[in-house]
Design a protein around this motif. Sequence first.
Motif, short mmCIF file in Angstrom:
data_model
loop_
_atom_site.label_atom_id
_atom_site.label_comp_id
_atom_site.label_asym_id
_atom_site.label_seq_id
_atom_site.Cartn_x
_atom_site.Cartn_y
_atom_site.Cartn_z
N VAL A 139 36.63 35.93 33.14
CA VAL A 139 37.39 36.85 32.28
C VAL A 139 38.30 37.73 33.13
N PHE A 140 37.75 38.30 34.20
CA PHE A 140 38.56 39.16 35.07
C PHE A 140 39.73 38.37 35.66
N LYS A 141 39.48 37.13 36.07
CA LYS A 141 40.54 36.28 36.65
C LYS A 141 41.65 36.07 35.63
N GLU A 142 41.27 35.79 34.37
CA GLU A 142 42.27 35.57 33.33
C GLU A 142 43.07 36.85 33.05
N LEU A 143 42.46 37.99 33.34
CA LEU A 143 43.15 39.27 33.18
C LEU A 143 43.94 39.66 34.43
N GLY A 144 43.85 38.80 35.47
CA GLY A 144 44.61 39.03 36.69
C GLY A 144 43.96 40.01 37.66
N MET A 145 42.64 40.07 37.64
CA MET A 145 41.95 40.99 38.55
C MET A 145 40.73 40.32 39.18
N THR A 146 40.25 40.93 40.24
CA THR A 146 39.05 40.44 40.90
C THR A 146 37.82 40.99 40.18
#
Length: 96
Positions: A21-28
Amino acid sequence: MATVNYTLRIDESDKQNAEQVFKELGMTFSTGINVYIKTVGRQLRIPFDLALNEPAMATPKNSRAEKEDAFIALSGILAGHEVDLDKEREERILSK
């Protein structure tokens, strides 16, 4: 501002789901956890409802709809507001 390291024990599959989920939001993962902690500090509460009226999930793998709900809820938390998942589900169904 000084930073601290903290060790956290969590279920591996929960971490993988959150990382996705974080990756899809552009974060680690680390950034996602920091967003959560900052939201708790800003709102002075856990930024979602905790309730006993819904049964615990029976399977370790979430359905696509459950993952979508989690993504929508997290998006709302990141945007600083709560999300009505029932309304979101209804809109998703009607848009198909």
